[in-house]
Design an enzyme around this catalytic site. Structure first.
Site, mmCIF file in Angstrom:
data_model
loop_
_atom_site.group_PDB
_atom_site.id
_atom_site.type_symbol
_atom_site.label_atom_id
_atom_site.label_comp_id
_atom_site.label_asym_id
_atom_site.label_seq_id
_atom_site.Cartn_x
_atom_site.Cartn_y
_atom_site.Cartn_z
ATOM 1 N N HIS A 62 0.836 -1.203 0.000
ATOM 2 C CA HIS A 62 0.000 0.000 0.000
ATOM 3 C C HIS A 62 0.876 1.260 0.000
ATOM 4 C CE1 HIS A 62 -3.784 2.192 1.238
ATOM 5 N NE2 HIS A 62 -2.863 3.071 1.597
ATOM 6 N N GLU A 63 1.828 1.310 0.938
ATOM 7 C CA GLU A 63 2.683 2.498 1.040
ATOM 8 C C GLU A 63 3.647 2.601 -0.143
ATOM 9 O OE1 GLU A 63 1.868 4.677 3.050
ATOM 10 O OE2 GLU A 63 0.554 3.490 4.333
#
Length: 239
Positions: free
Chosen positions: A70-71
């Protein structure tokens, strides 16, 4: 506190600068330092921007892997798109703000105006985490809720406040947040028709959908980097 300011030199009139320096000075004092260092300022910036890191918090390897991708999705878009970023820190360490991780760009230039291009790229970056989850895991999580909220707010402002939509035009459509106070809510009415409200919603959705497709395209083109970045985050936790 003033001797710490003097170490850095000059006088600071901007309250934001004073606040960051005050936070950095407190961190320096707790470490028994005689002066603020660049690391203290970086740590203070992280604490103010995303909250205190909870390094003792443990969560499952699957959740950590999801967070890493996600990051990494956010970070790649920050790096590739020309008007946002560059990235300062990417982390899968939970924070006091309730986030499982964070991606923090360097402070923006002190520009007087924002632009349509930059706001569009901000939306693309906001959607990067959700796109990465879907590409890699063929599933999505609730972790993108704040990202979606921010992307929607930006898109709506583009349409209703800044006249960035040709179909809606250069007209300011006020929102309820600007006119709410005790005693007025019962008589409050929109300053535009239901048809206009529908057109605004459709235009906001179109902006979000277009930005989502651009995020998908960029992350697919950089999928190998996405894997490498996520792997490094799982090893280092913060890069």
């Amino acid at each position: 506190i003033f001797p710490y300011f003097e170490v850095l030199g000059g006088y600071f009139y901007d309250l934001g600068e004073v606040f960051f320096l005050f936070s950095a000075a407190l961190l320096a004092v707790r470490k028994n330092k005689l002066a603020i260092t660049a690391q203290d300022i970086m740590d203070a910036t992280t604490r103010v921007a995303v909250g205190t890191e909870k390094k003792s918090h443990k969560y499952s390897e699957r959740a950590k892997k999801l967070t890493a991708y996600h990051e990494a999705g956010h970070a790649i878009l920050f790096h590739v798109l020309p008007d946002v970023g560059p990235v300062h820190t990417v982390s899968v360490i939970p924070t006091g703000a309730g986030a499982a991780g964070y991606t923090m760009p360097l402070p923006e230039n002190d520009d007087m105006f924002n632009t349509k291009g930059k706001m569009t790229q901000d939306i693309i970056v906001s959607l990067g985490g959700r796109v990465a989850e879907e590409l890699i895991f063929d599933d999505i999580t609730t972790g993108a809720s704040n990202d979606i909220k921010q992307a929607t707010k930006t898109a709506r402002n583009m349409v209703t406040k800044f006249g960035f939509s040709k179909s809606i035009g250069m007209i300011h459509y006020g929102d309820d947040d600007e006119e709410v106070f005790i005693g007025r809510d019962l008589a409050h009415t929109k300053g535009f028709s239901d048809a206009t409200a529908k057109a605004i919603d459709e235009e906001v959705k179109k902006i979000i959908d277009d930005c989502y497709e651009k995020a998908v395209k960029i992350l697919k083109e950089n999928e190998q980097i996405l894997h490498k970045c996520a792997k490094l985050l799982l090893e280092k936790e913060k890069i």
